[in-house]
Design an enzyme around this catalytic site. Structure first.
Site, mmCIF file in Angstrom:
data_model
loop_
_atom_site.group_PDB
_atom_site.id
_atom_site.type_symbol
_atom_site.label_atom_id
_atom_site.label_comp_id
_atom_site.label_asym_id
_atom_site.label_seq_id
_atom_site.Cartn_x
_atom_site.Cartn_y
_atom_site.Cartn_z
ATOM 1 N N CYS A 261 0.787 -1.232 0.000
ATOM 2 C CA CYS A 261 0.000 0.000 0.000
ATOM 3 C C CYS A 261 0.824 1.290 0.000
ATOM 4 O O CYS A 261 0.528 2.184 -0.790
ATOM 5 C CB CYS A 261 -1.068 0.022 1.087
ATOM 6 S SG CYS A 261 -0.784 -1.018 2.495
ATOM 7 N N ARG B 74 7.282 -11.213 4.925
ATOM 8 C CA ARG B 74 7.008 -10.936 6.330
ATOM 9 C C ARG B 74 7.695 -12.013 7.147
ATOM 10 O O ARG B 74 7.560 -13.201 6.834
ATOM 11 C CB ARG B 74 5.497 -10.980 6.617
ATOM 12 C CG ARG B 74 4.751 -9.881 5.912
ATOM 13 C CD ARG B 74 3.265 -9.939 6.167
ATOM 14 N NE ARG B 74 2.595 -8.951 5.337
ATOM 15 C CZ ARG B 74 1.274 -8.839 5.219
ATOM 16 N NH1 ARG B 74 0.486 -9.644 5.902
ATOM 17 N NH2 ARG B 74 0.762 -7.923 4.444
ATOM 18 N N GLN C 214 0.639 -11.254 -3.328
ATOM 19 C CA GLN C 214 -0.776 -10.916 -3.154
ATOM 20 C C GLN C 214 -1.380 -10.468 -4.477
ATOM 21 O O GLN C 214 -0.701 -9.851 -5.294
ATOM 22 C CB GLN C 214 -0.917 -9.736 -2.189
ATOM 23 C CG GLN C 214 -0.505 -10.013 -0.773
ATOM 24 C CD GLN C 214 -0.602 -8.748 0.069
ATOM 25 O OE1 GLN C 214 -0.135 -7.690 -0.340
ATOM 26 N NE2 GLN C 214 -1.216 -8.856 1.233
ATOM 27 N N ASP D 72 -3.039 -7.874 -4.900
ATOM 28 C CA ASP D 72 -3.361 -6.695 -4.119
ATOM 29 C C ASP D 72 -3.889 -5.583 -5.019
ATOM 30 O O ASP D 72 -3.533 -5.511 -6.188
ATOM 31 C CB ASP D 72 -2.063 -6.216 -3.436
ATOM 32 C CG ASP D 72 -2.346 -5.341 -2.233
ATOM 33 O OD1 ASP D 72 -3.526 -5.194 -1.858
ATOM 34 O OD2 ASP D 72 -1.376 -4.799 -1.680
ATOM 35 N N HIS E 268 -5.431 -1.259 -4.554
ATOM 36 C CA HIS E 268 -5.935 -0.173 -3.723
ATOM 37 C C HIS E 268 -6.835 0.695 -4.567
ATOM 38 O O HIS E 268 -6.443 1.102 -5.658
ATOM 39 C CB HIS E 268 -4.768 0.617 -3.128
ATOM 40 C CG HIS E 268 -3.969 -0.232 -2.192
ATOM 41 N ND1 HIS E 268 -2.869 -0.941 -2.601
ATOM 42 C CD2 HIS E 268 -4.168 -0.549 -0.886
ATOM 43 C CE1 HIS E 268 -2.405 -1.653 -1.578
ATOM 44 N NE2 HIS E 268 -3.176 -1.442 -0.534
ATOM 45 N N LYS F 253 -12.187 -4.007 8.416
ATOM 46 C CA LYS F 253 -12.080 -4.809 7.198
ATOM 47 C C LYS F 253 -13.152 -5.877 7.115
ATOM 48 O O LYS F 253 -13.682 -6.348 8.116
ATOM 49 C CB LYS F 253 -10.689 -5.432 7.105
ATOM 50 C CG LYS F 253 -10.350 -6.421 8.198
ATOM 51 C CD LYS F 253 -8.932 -6.989 7.975
ATOM 52 C CE LYS F 253 -8.574 -7.974 9.065
ATOM 53 N NZ LYS F 253 -7.244 -8.568 8.888
ATOM 54 N N HIS G 233 -8.294 -1.021 0.605
ATOM 55 C CA HIS G 233 -7.312 -2.081 0.362
ATOM 56 C C HIS G 233 -8.128 -3.324 0.057
ATOM 57 O O HIS G 233 -9.029 -3.657 0.831
ATOM 58 C CB HIS G 233 -6.491 -2.373 1.613
ATOM 59 C CG HIS G 233 -5.789 -1.183 2.197
ATOM 60 N ND1 HIS G 233 -4.430 -1.103 2.296
ATOM 61 C CD2 HIS G 233 -6.273 -0.041 2.733
ATOM 62 C CE1 HIS G 233 -4.090 0.039 2.875
ATOM 63 N NE2 HIS G 233 -5.188 0.706 3.153
#
Length: 522
Positions: A219, A248, A266, A268, A270, A350, A396
């Site tokens: 992000c 991570r 991911q 991912d 946004h 979320k 997100h």
RNA sequence: GCCGCAGUAGCUCAGCUGGUAGAGCAACGCAUUCGUAAUGCGUGGGUCGGGGGUUCGAGUCCCUCCUGCGGCACCA
């Protein structure tokens, strides 16, 4: 455990009556303290005043319990089994001592118990770690704990998922980007991740005192792209997607096959939008997500609404606004959900979209998070209709979550027998004798031209052996060719899971397999 | 990270109280050309997770670390 179970059976045999009593709070505390049950004493002490304190007695055994209990120990029956023993933190808090917890299962009769144990065994067969190895999809090794070595066949599966996802995102009005792996800690400090997750981030040094972190998420990088140039309200909603590789440093005990890893990718994205657009974008996202889940064969999934965690960024007013917006949005989307209190991200509430693995464990895959905090912290803004600067809201969102986890769940869901569009090898051409080799090569070429992932087996083994080999490899279709097929320019098609075969003209078989091997329409 | 258990050939596993490591499958080689879930014979293959210790001698006993498994805790 065997000894414990033996004792349990004796107690069941004795059929001791169980009685319930209500005790005075102080008496209960004294009693448990006196017999050394300090945890029980602590529970009683912490019970709200006025709470009824119930004690159950069973022979000489006296215990605190909310109940209800069976009238006597014999009523338990004999259809039970202890399954595992494991440590658990007192009151679920890792700062507390660890107690031993014994897990067992109990059923109305022996048959039900047997059925249940059988289901557990069946589930083990589907385990993605076992299938991944057997099918040659990937491996893990200790020199790279928590990172996956994808083998050629596994990578074909990955690419099939990625290609499909990319197509859906393109259609869904997303733009795709790619952002850096190593980013200065200054950016993570600004976003707040450094403070909260520093111990889970991999870092390295460069140019003297510079500390770079391997990105644990995308992000902040996406905000950097958003911030380039001047954004107008006309640009919103801006849906920025990335197949983002993240690292991570997960605690060692959390690692689990390819479902929970330290290096993952991911799907991912946004969505930078206005407050007014949250509802529409949420609805749109839920539709995209459920359509994609259905394409992968998941009809059922749970939605959880995770609200503000105890430790968080942003004011209470901001959280009130974010939670209210998300609640309105999910309700407008007409989706049922359950609450998951206190489990939101540190910057916003979320939605969690949860799939279930072969042994009944839930895994969060999709997510949608409303974030008023990061745009503020990282200085994202756009020029509104009024000519003034405004903060965008960031949503997100991820659908499959991480490729690693999702592929693990896919493998378990299909027990390795992937539908043709995801299968690493879609069809194998197997000869019955070497006389058919050149025709078999023609068949392979025709399949290849149709875009199918096809392999050929010209070995000297018997057809029965070849069928067994490729069936164990869970290849969706086997085309056997022998004298008859050469003469008729046909193929004998045997599908995975079927014991019979059908003879088809070559072009017809190619046409059919091509159609079956295409990604689902929507 | 915490509690418990485990680590022997590519895989599944055997190896009694310490005495120079074994099976099946797989792999490889040779023979077999066969019609839908295993053709036969043969061959190679191990730092017994790593390190340290006890012992004349350790896969086996002790310590320690690593990794995995099951939970717990964590999960941006």
């Amino acid at each position: 455990m065997a000894r414990l179970e033996g004792r349990m059976r004796e107690i069941v045999e004795r059929d001791e009556p169980i009685s319930r009593e209500v005790w005075d709070r102080l008496d209960a505390i004294d009693f448990f303290q006196s017999i050394g049950e300090r945890y029980k004493a602590e529970i009683v002490r912490d019970l709200p005043k006025g709470e009824t304190i119930t004690i159950y007695k069973q022979g000489a055994f006296v215990d605190l319990c909310l109940g209800p209990h069976l009238p006597s120990t014999g009523k338990l029956g004999k259809a039970f089994k202890l399954l595992k023993i494991a440590g658990a933190y007192w009151r679920g808090d890792h700062r507390n001592e660890m107690l031993q917890r014994v897990y067992g299962t109990c059923w109305a009769n022996e048959q039900q118990l047997k059925d249940y144990l059988h289901r557990l065994e069946e589930a083990e067969r589907r385990d993605h770690r076992k299938l991944g190895r057997e099918m040659g999809l990937f491996h893990l090794q200790e020199e790279a704990a928590g990172s996956v070595f994808w083998h050629p066949k596994g990578w074909v599966l990955w690419r099939a998922v990625e290609t499909y996802m990319r197509a859906r995102l393109d259609e869904g009005g997303y733009v795709e980007v790619k952002t850096p792996q190593l980013v200065d800690r200054a950016l993570w400090e600004a976003s707040g991740h450094w403070e909260k997750f520093r111990q889970n981030m991999f870092t390295t040094e460069a140019e003297g005192d510079k500390v770079l972190a391997l990105k644990p998420m995308n992000c902040p990088c996406h905000v950097q792209i958003f911030r380039q140039g001047i954004r107008s309200y006309r640009d919103l909603p801006l849906r920025m997607a990335e197949f983002g590789s993240c690292h991570r440093n997960e605690p060692s005990g959390a690692l689990h096959g390819i479902m929970r890893v330290r290096a993952f990718t991911q799907d991912d994205a946004h969505i930078f939008c206005t407050e007014d657009q949250i509802e529409g974008e949420t609805r749109r996202f839920c539709d995209l997500l459920s359509s994609i889940y259905a394409a992968f064969g998941f009809k059922d999934f749970a939605i959880k609404f995770a609200d503000r965690p105890p430790v968080r960024a942003g004011s209470d007013e901001t959280w009130d606004k974010a939670e209210a917006a998300l609640r309105r949005a999910i309700e407008a989307a007409g989706r049922a959900y359950v609450m998951n209190p206190g489990e939101g991200a540190f910057y916003g509430p979320k939605l969690e979209f949860v799939l279930r693995d072969a042994i009944g464990r839930d895994w969060q895959c999709g997510t949608l998070q409303v974030d008023f905090v990061l745009p503020e912290r990282l200085g994202a803004n756009y020029v509104g209709e009024d000519g003034q600067k405004h903060r965008p809201v960031m949503l997100h969102r991820a659908i499959i979550g991480s490729f690693e986890r999702f592929i693990g769940i896919l493998i378990e869901n299909y027990a390795g027998a992937m539908p043709s569009w995801l299968a690493p090898v879609q069809v194998v051409v197997a000869t019955i004798t070497n006389d058919s080799d050149s025709y078999a090569r023609e068949v392979l070429a025709a399949l290849g031209e149709a875009g199918l992932r096809a392999e050929i087996d010209l070995g000297a083994d018997k057809i029965g052996y070849k069928v067994r080999e490729h069936s164990l490899a869970k290849v969706p279709a086997i085309l056997a060719v022998g004298k008859k097929e050469v003469e008729a320019r046909s193929v004998a098609l045997r599908r995975f899971g079927s014991n019979g075969q059908e003879v088809l003209a070559l072009d017809e078989a190619v046409r059919m397999l091509k159609a079956e091997g295409a990604p689902p329409k929507h």
